[in-house]
Design a protein around this motif. Structure first.
Motif, PDB file in Angstrom:
ATOM      1  N   HIS A   1       0.851  -1.193   0.000  1.00 38.83           N
ATOM      2  CA  HIS A   1       0.000   0.000   0.000  1.00 38.83           C
ATOM      3  C   HIS A   1       0.886   1.242   0.000  1.00 38.83           C
ATOM      4  O   HIS A   1       1.947   1.267   0.632  1.00 38.83           O
ATOM      5  N   LEU A   2       0.435   2.270  -0.689  1.00 40.56           N
ATOM      6  CA  LEU A   2       1.079   3.574  -0.636  1.00 40.56           C
ATOM      7  C   LEU A   2       0.161   4.512   0.128  1.00 40.56           C
ATOM      8  O   LEU A   2      -1.007   4.696  -0.235  1.00 40.56           O
ATOM      9  N   GLU A   3       0.705   5.110   1.178  1.00 41.40           N
ATOM     10  CA  GLU A   3      -0.104   5.952   2.057  1.00 41.40           C
ATOM     11  C   GLU A   3       0.001   7.418   1.648  1.00 41.40           C
ATOM     12  O   GLU A   3       1.070   7.913   1.310  1.00 41.40           O
ATOM     13  N   SER A   4      -1.130   8.112   1.716  1.00 38.81           N
ATOM     14  CA  SER A   4      -1.192   9.562   1.575  1.00 38.81           C
ATOM     15  C   SER A   4      -1.990  10.099   2.751  1.00 38.81           C
ATOM     16  O   SER A   4      -3.047   9.539   3.096  1.00 38.81           O
ATOM     17  N   ASN A   5      -1.492  11.158   3.380  1.00 41.45           N
ATOM     18  CA  ASN A   5      -2.246  11.727   4.492  1.00 41.45           C
ATOM     19  C   ASN A   5      -1.888  13.196   4.665  1.00 41.45           C
ATOM     20  O   ASN A   5      -0.838  13.665   4.219  1.00 41.45           O
ATOM     21  N   ALA A   6      -2.769  13.882   5.350  1.00 42.10           N
ATOM     22  CA  ALA A   6      -2.552  15.278   5.727  1.00 42.10           C
ATOM     23  C   ALA A   6      -2.971  15.419   7.181  1.00 42.10           C
ATOM     24  O   ALA A   6      -3.996  14.869   7.596  1.00 42.10           O
TER      25      ALA A   6
END
Length: 904
Positions: free
Chosen positions: A502-507
């Protein structure tokens, strides 16, 4: 006779003693002679002898005078109260100077008295009036003075002086001086530690150094008041601040500060050393010139020769027809031959024009213009290209270009040409401000000839930033996206990348105060493992709000306590017909720690309330389930200390038996979905957790007792921990019915036995061990055993074994070790015992020395979850201080060999 002369710079110095300058008007005398007074001498009598030409040689201690007179001149003792240390003579028809006139001229030299020494006199040399002595900047042919040698000798009787010779020549004849060796050339490398193999910090010269006094030491000196110059002969040593000049003779012009050093001349500055037969140098401006010179750059351990060397100013120098290397003297394994070399120490750059790079005297490449750094400052330009070959890409060439856009941000663009795939462009942008820091990376290949069907245009993007808007408010942003599931497998750099699912993206936005913090966050994932079903993919969190507070509570009726309160509101979503919804979680807790030097006892009580609002809940299941559970724990331990010996050193051993009790009542939680909850791994630290699950979707029921003992051995003087060992196990007083979906009730009365060990046997050896043994199945479930040795980058060894979840096991052996004075072997073998295949194997040789190294590696590496293997050949040539040509083998070693350059 050795004398010290102080010549003031722009700020004249007040004279300590009055000088007498005697200008003799005939060529038969010594021209202009400098008379030096020594107020500290003890003898007051004069010793005068007549020479055959009618001149007189008179001495008193260190005071020397030569006078053309028919009779000895009138001489005062050095103790004369009216003119201490002054030589007085009857007026000569051509002598225009007087003591009073000399004292009134502030630009003339002042004398620094020297301790009494045996008389030294100069060798014969050109006459001051001869054109070869003119101060015109032309090169000077090696005359008698250029090759003369000062010698210490008692004066011979005056009868040995021959008529018709000048006084200076007569003195040289008396001394009997012959040819002198080039001793100053041998001082080029004094204090330069070539064996360090690394640049050293150089203290720059002071900005007002040209205003400092000039100190000159010579065997003899002459001064010409009319032409405002002084001449120095025999073992001349000139210093001003941090710069020095040594030569056999020197001629100084007071009007413009120009110095001409002749015969075995050596210029020493903090950043530069220059040796030549003649050096012309301006002590005020730092400009200078030399021909057929040798130079050294001590700060970067570089050296070479130049047909012509020009010093432009304190920071810039220009060299014509040069060679340049960072190898020590006597070894030119690699060098640059160039028509022109320009060095700018202010910018930290060197530029070679019409340059040839030679390695072992074999031309490697021709470069019309080569600019390379001479320090570690950032600057725009082409970085070192890399070249390699592999099964997946074929021939692989990368040529990065670095843009130093501003002090706080930069850009690197790297075209990468692969013979089997095509052209890929990599880019990295970095920035740093008072409030933000981060980097953006991207890759794009417009036409991948080996791409999966329908996706020949491929790429990836990664953004990672951190912000601090104020003392309390900060944030972060992370974005990771790729064009297809196989992009990282095809272009990723290491095994960890290949194994990513999985590739994570977050803010996130976070506010922190003294005793509380709050967080707002969104989180998304891109699943790149095609084997994962929708049900097994992670939930996206849009958004999550968290709050946590903790402080000390002091009440008059209670013992001081610690309290904490945690709260969370989160919304979970996922594609497909699965359960989604919102979750509210509240978790207050109070602890009452009791501590003394020999024990601790910490009772704690907590409460956890969780409520859900669900969508797509299964029929018959509550769409708004909630849960309220109390938690009670009691942590206790004793401390025992004793002094002991550890491999001959004084040490302290601590023994800590520890008992941890936990009680959580059972509550059925099968109607609650699992959004972000898993099971903690079994290790020594997790034996003391109040919940065996990682998230809020499950609170494990518990009535259990953890028994553990740990021991540490620390150095008695430094306090450094040399050994730590722990052993522990949980005793279950009831079954554990609360589980994740699909997991049966646990009925074992004890947990696996957990052991943990880490030890530093000495400065170089370290060991680490972990063991999780299940007595009920008589199986080792988890294990780690590792021993590592590291003395330096040339002596590294590590061996490890790891077992995960009973079935997955692997070994990892790695070593870097010298097999000769200039050769070291490199090897790594990471092997999966459970899959019976190599995960990563490499072997290679590094050959070289301090100023150059060549490395070659053969590497076989897993490229995905299947059996695909990538075989590649890597080659790198490192020229210290210039470039690393070829593949980035240094990065491969850092990532693959445990302990390699652990300071990075």
């Amino acid at each position: 006779m050795s004398r010290n002369v102080l010549i003031p710079g722009k700020r004249p110095l007040l004279p300590l003693r009055v000088l007498s300058w005697l200008v003799q008007g005939t060529a038969a005398t010594a021209g202009a002679l400098l008379v030096i007074s020594n107020p500290g001498m003890a003898e007051n009598s004069w010793d005068c002898r007549a020479a055959a030409d009618g001149s007189w040689l008179c001495e008193q201690g260190e005071i020397l005078r030569i006078a053309p007179a028919a009779a000895p001149p009138k001489l005062h003792d050095a103790t004369d109260s009216e003119a201490p240390g002054l030589i007085e003579s009857a007026p000569d028809p051509v002598t225009a100077s007087t003591p009073a006139a000399i004292a009134a001229e502030p630009t003339l030299p002042r004398v620094s008295p020297a301790a009494p020494r045996q008389q030294q006199v100069p060798a014969p040399g050109p006459d001051p009036a001869h054109p070869s002595r003119a101060h015109d900047g032309d090169r000077l042919d090696n005359g008698p003075m250029a090759s003369s040698k000062a010698a210490t000798a008692s004066p011979r009787p005056p009868a040995e002086l021959h008529p018709g010779t000048s006084a200076k020549a007569a003195l040289s004849t008396v001394a009997g001086i012959g040819e002198a060796p080039r001793v100053n050339f041998g001082r080029l490398d004094e204090g330069v530690h070539w064996e360090n193999c690394a640049p050293v910090a150089i203290t720059p010269a002071a900005s007002d150094e040209d205003r400092l006094p000039i100190e000159i030491e010579a065997d003899s000196a002459e001064a010409d008041e009319l032409n405002q110059r002084a001449d120095f002969f025999g073992s001349v040593a000139i210093s001003q601040g941090s710069q020095q000049i040594h030569a056999r003779e020197a001629h100084y012009d007071y009007t413009d500060g120009t110095l001409r050093a002749l015969g075995d001349a050596l210029l020493l500055r903090p950043d530069l050393r220059l040796a030549a037969d003649e050096i012309q140098y301006n002590l005020r401006s730092g400009r200078g010139e030399a021909h057929d010179a040798e130079y050294r750059l001590p700060g970067i351990l570089a050296r070479g020769t130049a047909e012509r060397a020009q010093l432009i100013d304190a920071a810039n120098s220009h060299y014509t027809r040069i060679d340049y290397t960072t190898c020590p003297p006597g070894d030119s394994a690699w060098k640059i031959d160039a028509e022109v070399l320009e060095i700018d120490t202010a910018e930290g750059l060197a530029t070679a024009t019409d340059a040839h790079l030679l390695f072992a005297d074999i031309p490697v490449m021709y470069l019309p213009k080569l600019t390379f750094p001479i320090d570690d400052r950032r600057r725009s330009g082409v970085l070192v290209p890399s070249f390699g070959y592999g099964d997946r890409h074929g021939a692989d060439l990368s040529v990065p270009y670095y843009f130093n856009l501003a002090p706080n941000y930069d850009l690197t663009l790297t075209p990468r040409l692969m013979s089997k795939r095509g052209l890929l462009l990599d880019g990295e942008f970095r920035f740093l401000t008072s409030a933000h820091r981060g980097e953006i990376q991207g890759s794009f290949i417009p036409n991948d000839r080996l791409a999966p069907a329908g996706s020949d245009m491929r790429g990836g993007l990664s953004l990672n930033t951190h912000s601090q808007f104020s003392d309390h408010l900060g944030g972060s942003l992370k974005i990771n996206r790729v064009s297809d599931d196989d992009f990282l497998e095809d272009f990723g750099p290491d095994i960890e990348t290949y194994a990513t699912s999985h590739l994570e993206s977050n803010a996130a936005l976070r506010y922190s105060a003294r005793n509380w913090w709050a967080l707002a966050q969104v989180q998304k994932f891109q699943t790149i493992d095609p084997l994962l079903t929708a049900a097994n993919r992670p939930y996206e969190i849009l958004p999550r709000l968290q709050f946590h507070a903790a402080d000390r509570l002091d009440l008059a009726t209670l013992h001081p306590s610690n309290y904490s309160f945690g709260a969370e509101l989160a919304n979970f979503s996922k594609d497909g017909s699965v359960v989604e919804g919102r979750r509210v979680d509240l978790n207050p807790r109070v602890a009452m720690p009791l501590r003394e030097s020999w024990y601790h006892l910490i009772p704690a009580v907590g409460l956890r309330y969780t409520r859900y609002e669900l969508e797509n809940q299964a029929a018959g299941q509550d769409a708004s389930p909630d849960r309220l559970l109390p938690t009670f724990s009691l942590d206790s331990g004793l401390y025992f200390d004793r002094d002991m010996q550890w491999f001959g050193h004084g040490a302290t051993q601590s023994l800590e038996p520890r008992i941890f009790y936990l009680f959580v009542p059972e509550e059925n939680q099968d109607d609650i979905p699992v959004f972000d909850t898993g099971r903690y791994a079994t290790n020594f630290g997790n034996l003391f957790r109040e919940n065996r699950f990682t998230g809020a979707d499950r609170v494990g029921d518990a009535n259990q007792l953890t028994l553990a003992v740990s021991s540490t051995i620390s150095d008695l003087d430094s306090g450094e921990q040399m050994l730590r060992a722990g052993l522990g196990q949980i005793l279950y007083l009831k079954d554990r019915r609360v589980q994740l979906p699909g997991v049966a009730t646990e009925t074992d009365r004890t947990s696996p036995l957990v052991a943990d060990l880490s030890a530093r046997l000495n400065r170089h050896w370290q060991t680490r061990g972990e063991l999780v043994w299940n007595p009920h199945s008589n199986q080792v479930e988890q294990a780690l055993a590792r021993a590592s040795y590291r003395a330096d980058d040339d002596h590294i060894f590590s061996a490890s074994y790891r077992l995960r979840d009973v079935v997955s096991s692997e070994t990892d052996l790695a070593a870097i070790w010298p097999i000769g004075s200039r050769t070291r072997a490199i090897a790594r073998w990471n092997y999966s015992l459970s899959e019976q295949r190599n995960l990563d194997a490499l072997a290679g040789i590094e050959y070289g020395q301090c100023c150059w190294k060549i490395r070659t590696l053969l590497r076989q590496q897993v490229t995905g979850t299947g059996s695909d293997q990538n075989l590649s050949f890597l080659l790198q040539l490192e020229l210290r201080g210039l470039a690393k040509l070829g593949d980035n083998i240094d990065s491969v070693l850092r990532e693959g060999i445990y302990g390699y350059r652990n300071y990075d």
